[in-house]
Each structure stands twice: as structure tokens, then as C-alpha cells.
Design a protein around this motif. Sequence first.
Motif, PDB file in Angstrom:
ATOM      1  N   VAL A 192       0.851  -1.193   0.000  1.00  0.00           N
ATOM      2  CA  VAL A 192       0.000   0.000   0.000  1.00  0.00           C
ATOM      3  C   VAL A 192       0.885   1.241   0.000  1.00  0.00           C
ATOM      4  N   ILE A 193       0.642   2.132  -0.929  1.00  0.00           N
ATOM      5  CA  ILE A 193       1.395   3.387  -0.976  1.00  0.00           C
ATOM      6  C   ILE A 193       0.838   4.310   0.107  1.00  0.00           C
ATOM      7  N   GLU A 194       1.662   4.595   1.102  1.00  0.00           N
ATOM      8  CA  GLU A 194       1.209   5.406   2.231  1.00  0.00           C
ATOM      9  C   GLU A 194       1.459   6.882   1.930  1.00  0.00           C
ATOM     10  N   ASP A 195       0.590   7.438   1.095  1.00  0.00           N
ATOM     11  CA  ASP A 195       0.740   8.830   0.684  1.00  0.00           C
ATOM     12  C   ASP A 195      -0.344   9.735   1.261  1.00  0.00           C
ATOM     13  N   GLY A 196      -1.002   9.263   2.321  1.00  0.00           N
ATOM     14  CA  GLY A 196      -2.032  10.074   2.961  1.00  0.00           C
ATOM     15  C   GLY A 196      -1.431  11.283   3.656  1.00  0.00           C
ATOM     16  N   LYS A 197      -2.259  12.268   3.911  1.00  0.00           N
ATOM     17  CA  LYS A 197      -1.800  13.483   4.568  1.00  0.00           C
ATOM     18  C   LYS A 197      -1.870  13.381   6.090  1.00  0.00           C
ATOM     19  N   THR A 198      -2.541  12.335   6.583  1.00  0.00           N
ATOM     20  CA  THR A 198      -2.641  12.126   8.026  1.00  0.00           C
ATOM     21  C   THR A 198      -2.419  10.649   8.333  1.00  0.00           C
ATOM     22  N   ALA A 199      -2.153  10.363   9.604  1.00  0.00           N
ATOM     23  CA  ALA A 199      -1.995   8.972  10.034  1.00  0.00           C
ATOM     24  C   ALA A 199      -3.290   8.199   9.785  1.00  0.00           C
ATOM     25  N   ASN A 200      -4.427   8.849   9.969  1.00  0.00           N
ATOM     26  CA  ASN A 200      -5.713   8.191   9.745  1.00  0.00           C
ATOM     27  C   ASN A 200      -5.898   7.789   8.287  1.00  0.00           C
ATOM     28  N   GLU A 201      -5.500   8.680   7.375  1.00  0.00           N
ATOM     29  CA  GLU A 201      -5.648   8.359   5.960  1.00  0.00           C
ATOM     30  C   GLU A 201      -4.819   7.129   5.588  1.00  0.00           C
ATOM     31  N   ASN A 202      -3.604   7.050   6.095  1.00  0.00           N
ATOM     32  CA  ASN A 202      -2.758   5.900   5.789  1.00  0.00           C
ATOM     33  C   ASN A 202      -3.299   4.623   6.427  1.00  0.00           C
ATOM     34  N   ALA A 203      -3.763   4.715   7.667  1.00  0.00           N
ATOM     35  CA  ALA A 203      -4.330   3.546   8.343  1.00  0.00           C
ATOM     36  C   ALA A 203      -5.563   3.049   7.594  1.00  0.00           C
ATOM     37  N   ARG A 204      -6.383   3.989   7.125  1.00  0.00           N
ATOM     38  CA  ARG A 204      -7.589   3.631   6.380  1.00  0.00           C
ATOM     39  C   ARG A 204      -7.249   2.901   5.079  1.00  0.00           C
ATOM     40  N   LYS A 205      -6.269   3.452   4.347  1.00  0.00           N
ATOM     41  CA  LYS A 205      -5.857   2.825   3.086  1.00  0.00           C
ATOM     42  C   LYS A 205      -5.385   1.393   3.316  1.00  0.00           C
ATOM     43  N   LYS A 206      -4.565   1.199   4.357  1.00  0.00           N
ATOM     44  CA  LYS A 206      -4.024  -0.130   4.635  1.00  0.00           C
ATOM     45  C   LYS A 206      -5.112  -1.095   5.091  1.00  0.00           C
ATOM     46  N   ALA A 207      -6.003  -0.628   5.967  1.00  0.00           N
ATOM     47  CA  ALA A 207      -7.060  -1.501   6.477  1.00  0.00           C
ATOM     48  C   ALA A 207      -7.991  -1.956   5.361  1.00  0.00           C
ATOM     49  N   ILE A 208      -8.411  -1.015   4.511  1.00  0.00           N
ATOM     50  CA  ILE A 208      -9.338  -1.352   3.423  1.00  0.00           C
ATOM     51  C   ILE A 208      -8.680  -2.299   2.419  1.00  0.00           C
ATOM     52  N   ALA A 209      -7.420  -2.024   2.062  1.00  0.00           N
ATOM     53  CA  ALA A 209      -6.718  -2.873   1.099  1.00  0.00           C
ATOM     54  C   ALA A 209      -6.509  -4.281   1.642  1.00  0.00           C
ATOM     55  N   CYS A 210      -6.098  -4.379   2.908  1.00  0.00           N
ATOM     56  CA  CYS A 210      -5.848  -5.700   3.507  1.00  0.00           C
ATOM     57  C   CYS A 210      -7.147  -6.485   3.690  1.00  0.00           C
ATOM     58  N   ALA A 211      -8.201  -5.804   4.114  1.00  0.00           N
ATOM     59  CA  ALA A 211      -9.485  -6.482   4.316  1.00  0.00           C
ATOM     60  C   ALA A 211     -10.008  -7.055   3.006  1.00  0.00           C
ATOM     61  N   LYS A 212      -9.831  -6.313   1.932  1.00  0.00           N
ATOM     62  CA  LYS A 212     -10.310  -6.769   0.621  1.00  0.00           C
ATOM     63  C   LYS A 212      -9.545  -8.009   0.170  1.00  0.00           C
ATOM     64  N   VAL A 213      -8.222  -8.003   0.326  1.00  0.00           N
ATOM     65  CA  VAL A 213      -7.397  -9.125  -0.115  1.00  0.00           C
ATOM     66  C   VAL A 213      -7.598 -10.351   0.766  1.00  0.00           C
ATOM     67  N   LEU A 214      -7.646 -10.123   2.085  1.00  0.00           N
ATOM     68  CA  LEU A 214      -7.764 -11.238   3.029  1.00  0.00           C
ATOM     69  C   LEU A 214      -9.202 -11.727   3.178  1.00  0.00           C
ATOM     70  N   ARG A 215     -10.151 -10.915   2.708  1.00  0.00           N
ATOM     71  CA  ARG A 215     -11.570 -11.251   2.797  1.00  0.00           C
ATOM     72  C   ARG A 215     -12.027 -11.445   4.249  1.00  0.00           C
ATOM     73  N   LYS A 216     -11.529 -10.543   5.104  1.00  0.00           N
ATOM     74  CA  LYS A 216     -11.939 -10.573   6.502  1.00  0.00           C
ATOM     75  C   LYS A 216     -11.759  -9.173   7.088  1.00  0.00           C
ATOM     76  N   THR A 217     -12.356  -8.934   8.220  1.00  0.00           N
ATOM     77  CA  THR A 217     -12.221  -7.649   8.887  1.00  0.00           C
ATOM     78  C   THR A 217     -10.797  -7.491   9.403  1.00  0.00           C
ATOM     79  N   VAL A 218     -10.212  -6.320   9.146  1.00  0.00           N
ATOM     80  CA  VAL A 218      -8.797  -6.094   9.462  1.00  0.00           C
ATOM     81  C   VAL A 218      -8.608  -4.774  10.203  1.00  0.00           C
ATOM     82  N   PHE A 219      -7.686  -4.801  11.150  1.00  0.00           N
ATOM     83  CA  PHE A 219      -7.261  -3.606  11.884  1.00  0.00           C
ATOM     84  C   PHE A 219      -5.956  -3.108  11.279  1.00  0.00           C
TER      85      PHE A 219
END
Length: 202
Positions: A40-67
Motif C-alpha cells: 500500500v502506498i502510504e501517501d495520505g496526509k494524516t496517520a488516519n488516511e494511511n491507516a484507512r488505506k491499509k485496512a481497506i486494502a488488507c481487508a479486501k485481499v484477506l476477505r476478513k475484517t482487518v485492523f
Amino acid sequence: MKELTFGTTNEAKIKQIRGALAPAGIEVNGVADKSLLPEVIEDGKTANENARKKAIACAKVLRKTVFSMDVAVYIDGLSEELQPALNVRRIPNSVGRPSDEDLIKYYSKIIESLGGTATGTSEYGVCIATPNGEFRESTIMIPRKFVVPASPNRQEGYPLSSLVVDSDSNTFMADMNQDEQDLYWQKLVGDKLINFVKSVSF
């Protein structure tokens, strides 16, 4: 929520969150096969934006809820252009990804320039996402105290642990055993993180 899958390759972060959530009986696990985790390219402007990008991408690939989590660090007394902010693992004007030891040397020089001790803040952006893209997020701010010379001990994947001390005991994080680190994280982020995780219901 009794179990939480943490989408990260950093074992130190998994232990950190596992310790913080332990009092709530929430089991925190990483992903056994790290090759499954997407880049995941962590190019968000805040820590929340980067965490969101990673969580959504990982959840989609793993097909499960991810933190997921991202951290920004701010050191009191530093000019804006020198603040680590979201680039904690980068050294200005350097090529490639620095090692933990490179980062310890870099931040040691910064703390030394501030008199050998400095206060600061870590901004934790945390997010829980489902495979269909639904997410919940929060921000947790915690105070930090940086001291040099650095501890001779190292915690792989968490170089600042050799420079950050518990304000109450003046003990370096890197010098703490796992039980002591668990108590440290429970004190700093435990209640806020537990309340956030418990508030999420998908």
C-alpha cells in the motif's frame, strides 16, 4: 469483537496492540503468510488516511475484517520541516529505506541538539475495515519523552523504543520486558483503543 486481525508485517506493532488490548480479552493476531498482504502506498496526509488505506486494502485481499494503524511523531522544539511527522522511518536526503540502527543514530543527533531530552507527541491513526470497504477509524494522541544516549538494547521494527522512556519510571521501552511493555501500552493507549475497538460492530 473478541479477535482482531492486524494487517501489518511489523511484529513489534502486533505485540504493542496485543498488549494494549489484553485487559479487554481481545485477541490480536497478525497474518501468518505475510506475502498475502498487499503493498500500500502510504501517501495520505494524516496517520488516519494511511491507516484507512491499509485496512481497506488488507481487508479486501484477506476477505476478513482487518485492523490497521499508522503513526506520526512530533518532537517539541523542532522546526516544521524537521518534524518526523508521517515520515518516521525516513531520513531526509538519504536514498533507500534506512535500517533501525540508521534511524536511532539520526534521531539521537536530533535529541542531542535539543539538549539530550525532548518531549513530543505520537499520533496514532487506527482503522478497522471490512472486505466490502466499510470502515471505522479514530485518532489517539499520546505524550512521549525522548532521551539520549540511546539504550543499547534494540527492538526490531521499533527503533524509537531505544530513545523513548516511560515518563514515570524513566525506563527505556527497549529495556522493558514484554509484561512491562504491555503495562506501558495499556497506560498510554489502552482505554482509548479498547473503547474504539468495542464501539465497532459490523
